[in-house]
Design a protein around this motif. Structure first.
Motif, mmCIF file in Angstrom:
data_model
loop_
_atom_site.group_PDB
_atom_site.id
_atom_site.type_symbol
_atom_site.label_atom_id
_atom_site.label_comp_id
_atom_site.label_asym_id
_atom_site.label_seq_id
_atom_site.Cartn_x
_atom_site.Cartn_y
_atom_site.Cartn_z
ATOM 1 N N GLU A 1 -5.494 14.052 -17.931
ATOM 2 C CA GLU A 1 -5.023 12.494 -18.339
ATOM 3 C C GLU A 1 -4.458 12.198 -16.932
ATOM 4 N N LEU A 2 -3.536 12.766 -16.357
ATOM 5 C CA LEU A 2 -2.712 12.572 -15.295
ATOM 6 C C LEU A 2 -3.788 12.557 -13.962
ATOM 7 N N ILE A 3 -4.729 13.584 -13.980
ATOM 8 C CA ILE A 3 -5.754 13.380 -12.924
ATOM 9 C C ILE A 3 -6.834 12.275 -13.036
ATOM 10 N N ILE A 4 -6.753 11.577 -14.251
ATOM 11 C CA ILE A 4 -7.578 10.561 -14.117
ATOM 12 C C ILE A 4 -6.930 9.150 -13.731
ATOM 13 N N ALA A 5 -5.496 9.180 -14.233
ATOM 14 C CA ALA A 5 -4.599 8.381 -13.728
ATOM 15 C C ALA A 5 -4.512 8.117 -12.109
ATOM 16 N N LEU A 6 -4.441 9.457 -11.721
ATOM 17 C CA LEU A 6 -4.179 9.550 -10.016
ATOM 18 C C LEU A 6 -5.551 8.869 -9.410
ATOM 19 N N GLN A 7 -6.707 9.128 -9.973
ATOM 20 C CA GLN A 7 -7.970 8.745 -9.500
ATOM 21 C C GLN A 7 -8.062 7.280 -9.828
ATOM 22 N N LEU A 8 -7.307 6.595 -10.726
ATOM 23 C CA LEU A 8 -7.415 5.099 -10.873
ATOM 24 C C LEU A 8 -6.641 4.584 -10.045
ATOM 25 N N ALA A 9 -5.420 5.172 -9.603
ATOM 26 C CA ALA A 9 -4.373 4.729 -8.608
ATOM 27 C C ALA A 9 -4.968 4.830 -7.381
ATOM 28 N N SER A 10 -5.607 5.693 -6.843
ATOM 29 C CA SER A 10 -6.434 5.797 -5.587
ATOM 30 C C SER A 10 -7.448 4.503 -5.585
ATOM 31 N N ALA A 11 -8.171 4.303 -6.607
ATOM 32 C CA ALA A 11 -9.021 3.122 -6.661
ATOM 33 C C ALA A 11 -8.402 1.906 -6.302
ATOM 34 N N LEU B 1 0.756 -1.209 -0.120
ATOM 35 C CA LEU B 1 0.011 -0.146 0.070
ATOM 36 C C LEU B 1 0.837 1.177 0.144
ATOM 37 N N GLY B 2 1.824 1.216 0.630
ATOM 38 C CA GLY B 2 2.886 2.226 0.645
ATOM 39 C C GLY B 2 3.388 2.685 -0.864
ATOM 40 N N LEU B 3 3.867 1.468 -1.708
ATOM 41 C CA LEU B 3 4.010 1.684 -2.977
ATOM 42 C C LEU B 3 2.803 2.474 -3.789
ATOM 43 N N ILE B 4 1.656 1.918 -3.859
ATOM 44 C CA ILE B 4 0.698 2.482 -4.209
ATOM 45 C C ILE B 4 0.553 3.939 -4.071
ATOM 46 N N ALA B 5 0.794 4.302 -2.968
ATOM 47 C CA ALA B 5 0.508 5.639 -2.283
ATOM 48 C C ALA B 5 1.608 6.665 -3.012
ATOM 49 N N CYS B 6 2.823 5.981 -3.284
ATOM 50 C CA CYS B 6 3.663 6.489 -3.952
ATOM 51 C C CYS B 6 3.640 6.860 -5.404
ATOM 52 N N ALA B 7 2.850 5.889 -5.936
ATOM 53 C CA ALA B 7 2.308 6.247 -7.463
ATOM 54 C C ALA B 7 1.323 7.083 -7.537
ATOM 55 N N VAL B 8 0.414 7.237 -6.327
ATOM 56 C CA VAL B 8 -0.650 8.399 -6.591
ATOM 57 C C VAL B 8 0.391 9.711 -6.555
ATOM 58 N N LEU B 9 1.139 9.840 -5.554
ATOM 59 C CA LEU B 9 1.924 11.044 -5.568
ATOM 60 C C LEU B 9 2.527 11.539 -6.718
ATOM 61 N N MET B 10 3.219 10.580 -7.447
ATOM 62 C CA MET B 10 4.054 10.615 -8.531
ATOM 63 C C MET B 10 3.243 11.101 -9.720
ATOM 64 N N ALA B 11 1.976 10.500 -9.813
ATOM 65 C CA ALA B 11 1.184 11.048 -10.824
ATOM 66 C C ALA B 11 0.716 12.541 -10.862
ATOM 67 N N ASN B 12 0.594 12.758 -9.165
ATOM 68 C CA ASN B 12 0.212 14.254 -8.801
ATOM 69 C C ASN B 12 1.559 15.201 -9.206
ATOM 70 N N ASN B 13 2.702 14.677 -8.929
ATOM 71 C CA ASN B 13 3.858 15.531 -9.300
ATOM 72 C C ASN B 13 4.224 15.505 -10.797
ATOM 73 N N LEU B 14 3.907 14.573 -11.490
ATOM 74 C CA LEU B 14 4.036 14.632 -12.908
ATOM 75 C C LEU B 14 3.242 15.467 -13.594
ATOM 76 N N ARG B 15 2.177 15.757 -13.163
ATOM 77 C CA ARG B 15 1.327 16.944 -13.767
ATOM 78 C C ARG B 15 1.833 18.014 -13.449
#
Length: 348
Positions: free
Chosen positions: A323-333, A237-251
């Motif tokens: 597109e990155l906001i959508i990816a962030l939402q999918l990563a949260s899901a 779950l920590g790695l998935i949280a990192c993915a959410v943050l990475m999507a936000n920061n890539l945006r």
């Protein structure tokens, strides 16, 4: 209705922000400064292009938006997973639903507190002057900085009170130190003179506190021990949280670079950041395969790939912030499906 024609090679400020590029030097200086200032802190740079004062005050909807509800699955998932792992570790006695509810309140309040604290700190620092994503309360002028700070402190206060109740119920007084460290870490993510989120350490923070600590802590308040299930799930779950943050920061890679905010995405660049996003989001499923050897229902968690794989595809080809906001939402899901799925697999 006639539409405006774009000149060849012209890009909007949002597109420039995503690409990390700079405005066309042929534009007048006044136009270029509208896209990027020289410093993230207008007080130091002499920049006068801060957002114009808002024509209205923040509504309840604005405050709810400021809490960033799309990030709340990152708080819910580790509590459910950790509670399930804790139930496994209880030899004969019943589980403790009240402790689970209090742990959930702690996690949600900390997440909301972090979101408001980031809004406040980035706003007063001037970082949000270059923002291309959803407007922030402080940076947009919708709310006074002091009000946003009060919301952050109130959220941390709720987390502290729920945590204190957990300590009283479990009689594990050393947990007070863990809670204090979590709140301090949440504040200094973007707060203080040297916020570690500005030096590429944000992913480390979310991995530790919104992954390992949240999951292991939820298991501990149930069984007063932390088993392998909790550690492994917490890391995933920590790695998935990192993915959410990475999507936000890539945006925000372009605006953050312009403001001097050196997130991990800024440090490694857009191409490698996309690779890291895929690694963060997909490696946790290796843990699912391992856990499924002992908990057959855990195989169902692989259905979370239905959200994870499209997110990886979107990030690998994204050209717009939307597109990155959508990816962030999918990563949260993905996080929610992962945590709830494993929690139920353990408990049932």
């Amino acid at each position: 209705m006639a539409t405006a024609q774009r000149t060849p090679g012209h890009r909007t400020p949002a597109e420039l922000a995503w690409s990390g590029g700079t405005p066309d030097p042929r534009l007048p200086q006044s136009k270029r400064s509208q896209t990027y200032g020289r410093s993230g802190n207008p007080a130091k740079s002499g920049s006068t292009n801060r957002p114009a004062p808002a024509q209205r005050r923040a509504t309840a909807r604005d405050w709810i938006s400021g809490a960033r509800l799309r990030t709340l699955p990152l708080a819910i998932a580790p509590v459910v997973a950790g509670t399930g792992a804790g139930i496994v570790a209880i030899p004969d006695g019943p589980w403790h639903p009240l402790r689970a509810v209090l742990a959930l309140i702690v996690a949600l309040a900390l997440q909301i507190g972090v979101n408001y604290a980031n809004d406040y700190s980035d706003g007063v620092r001037g970082t949000d002057e270059h923002r291309v994503g959803p407007a922030r309360l402080t940076g947009s002028g919708l709310a006074k900085p002091r009000a946003v700070l009060a919301a952050a402190l109130a959220s941390f206060g709720v987390a502290a009170l729920a945590g204190l109740a957990l300590v009283v119920l479990t009689q594990q007084w050393w947990l007070l130190a863990v809670g204090a460290v979590a709140i301090v870490a949440a504040w200094f993510y973007t707060g203080g003179r040297h916020p570690y989120g500005y030096y590429g350490l944000g992913e480390l923070f979310v991995f530790v506190f919104f992954g390992v600590v949240a999951t292991a802590g939820s298991a501990y308040v149930q069984a007063l021990t932390v088993n392998l299930e909790a550690w492994v799930t917490g890391a995933g779950l920590g790695l998935i949280a990192c993915a959410v943050l990475m999507a936000n920061n890539l945006r925000d890679i372009g605006p953050d670079r312009a403001a001097g905010k050196r997130t991990l995405a800024v440090l490694v660049g857009k191409a490698f950041g996309r690779v890291l996003f895929a690694v963060f989001l997909l490696v946790p499923f290796l843990a699912v395969g391992f856990l499924a050897l002992f908990y057959p229902a855990a195989w169902l968690v692989f259905f979370a790939l239905l959200a994870a794989l499209p997110a990886v595809l979107i990030v690998s080809t994204a050209r717009t912030s939307r597109e990155l906001i959508i990816a962030l939402q999918l990563a949260s899901a993905t996080s929610l499906l992962y945590g709830v799925g494993l929690g139920l697999a353990f408990a049932l």
